[in-house]
Design a protein around this motif. Structure first.
Motif: not given
Ligand SMILES: Nc1ncnc2c1ncn2[C@@H]1O[C@H](COP(=O)(O)OP(=O)(O)OP(=O)(O)O)[C@@H](O)[C@H]1O
Ligand SMILES: O=P(O)(O)O[C@H]1[C@H](OP(=O)(O)O)[C@@H](OP(=O)(O)O)[C@@H](O)[C@@H](O)[C@@H]1OP(=O)(O)O
Ligand SMILES: [Mg+2]
Ligand SMILES: [Mg+2]
Length: 351
Positions: A139-145, A192-195, A204-205
């Protein structure tokens, strides 16, 4: 039968006459509750009655006693209907029990692609040497990103390109079905940077893409009834043909060969025709195990078969209350399930 009119034996007398309510959104009603289903069900003593999802159930159909209710609802509709108030009058502790199929807190687990696949991981299934697992995913969340570079995310995990980026929440919105095949680090960075307007933003996973011959097996479950069909999927990606960037797609299994942007139409048709169905015993066992794990009755399971190892099956998606009308003879499939519910209430898990 007009909505206000009760079936003749509405006061529950005849053993073989049952009232089933359906609390569904308009699109689902249009797809599922076709005249052919209403007629078939009626011949089996099942009267299908629409429930208005915008007002309390207690205020609806005062002359009817529902034996059973099927539903696919957003939380706001669940609140509007106030089933609890209704059940306190017609629920389990009264003589006229109404059963509501599938509790929302269990349905919710299918609305998150991590908890969804948790129910399918480490299944104790190994039949005819075949195994059933789930693809590796992170999983990639905002924090991880924010904290990690794309390279760190991929290097720090077992992920290898290509990967599929899927919105974490599979909540039934159009966005939740907007997926992206990602071929390299640059593609992942862009994804990952799409708005909000641009598709798969976080959370996202990122899921391992597994070559599987362009065919997905959809296993439809309605209680003890199980059917498996083959549908269009993404084609294999040859390992030697390096691709770059991303490829967006959505609900590809609904595509027919007329849809010209899914590879080569003719090849797809033959892929699907040629693909051998999984063993029936495996499908049945998988359905049974997932019914037990999820506690749900109405769902389908998307399964792929590894192109490199035809004994390796992977569950990639589980959907609550899917499009049963796409099954041939779905009318008897649904009616038989409803008959099971009303005749043998112990067999179903319900609210
Ligand atoms: N890990 C994977 N490896 C290869 N192909 C995959 C994988 N995951 C998904 N796919 C392909 O992408 C399609 C869509 O993925 P998925 O089923 O997860 O999305 P969805 O939007 O939830 O679909 P549905 O319309 O069934 O709800 C699958 O039917 C399959 O063709
Ligand atoms: O009808 P609904 O809005 O429930 O849509 C469901 C759709 O059925 P439909 O294609 O008949 O519409 C299902 O298709 P099949 O797996 O059966 O092919 C699948 O895409 C579900 O994920 C959808 O539910 P959601 O995830 O969006 O809640
Ligand atoms: Mg799917
Ligand atoms: Mg899905």
């Amino acid at each position: 039968m007009p909505q206000e009119q009760a079936p003749q034996n509405e006061t529950q007398t005849h053993d073989e006459s049952y009232v089933i309510g359906y609390a569904l959104e308009p699109k689902k009603i249009q797809n599922l509750i076709r005249p052919s289903l209403i007629d078939h069900a009626k011949k089996q003593g099942i009267h299908l009655i629409p429930i208005d999802i915008n007002k309390p159930l207690i205020q609806q159909h005062p002359h009817l006693r529902f034996h059973c209710i099927i539903q696919k609802l957003q939380p706001k509709h669940w609140n509007n209907l106030n089933f609890h108030e209704y059940l306190s009058k017609h629920g389990a502790n009264t003589t006229t029990t109404t059963i509501i199929i599938d509790p929302p807190h269990l349905v919710q687990k299918l609305q998150n692609r991590v908890s969804m696949l948790d129910s399918a991981s480490q299944l104790p299934l190994s039949l005819q040497n075949a195994t059933v697992g789930v693809p590796y995913q992170v999983v990639v969340d905002d924090e991880k990103k924010t904290k990690n570079s794309v390279e760190e995310m991929v290097m720090g995990s077992n992920l290898r390109f290509p990967v599929i980026a899927k919105p974490l929440y599979a909540d039934g919105t159009m966005k939740s079905h907007e997926l992206c095949l990602v071929f390299d680090a640059q593609g992942l960075r862009e994804t990952l940077n799409k708005n909000a307007a641009g598709g798969a933003a976080t959370p996202v996973v990122l899921q391992e893409f597994v070559n599987h011959g362009g065919v997905v097996f959809k296993v439809y479950v309605a209680g003890e009834h199980v059917r498996c069909v083959k549908r269009t999927s993404l084609p294999n990606i040859p390992e030697d043909k390096a691709k770059a960037g991303t490829l967006k797609f959505s609900q590809i299994s609904n595509f027919t060969i007329q849809d010209n942007n899914v590879g080569d139409g003719a090849n797809h048709l033959s892929n699907i025709e040629r693909a051998e169905m999984p063993e029936e015993s495996l499908i049945k066992e998988l359905a049974r195990a997932l019914r037990e794990r999820t506690g749900l009755n109405l769902f389908n399971i998307d399964v792929i078969r590894d192109a490199k190892d035809c004994t390796r099956y992977l569950v990639i998606d589980i959907n609550y209350f899917p499009g049963y009308a796409k099954l041939p003879c779905y009318e008897s499939f649904i009616t038989d399930f409803l008959l099971d519910c009303v005749r043998n209430k112990a067999a179903v898990v319900c609210v």
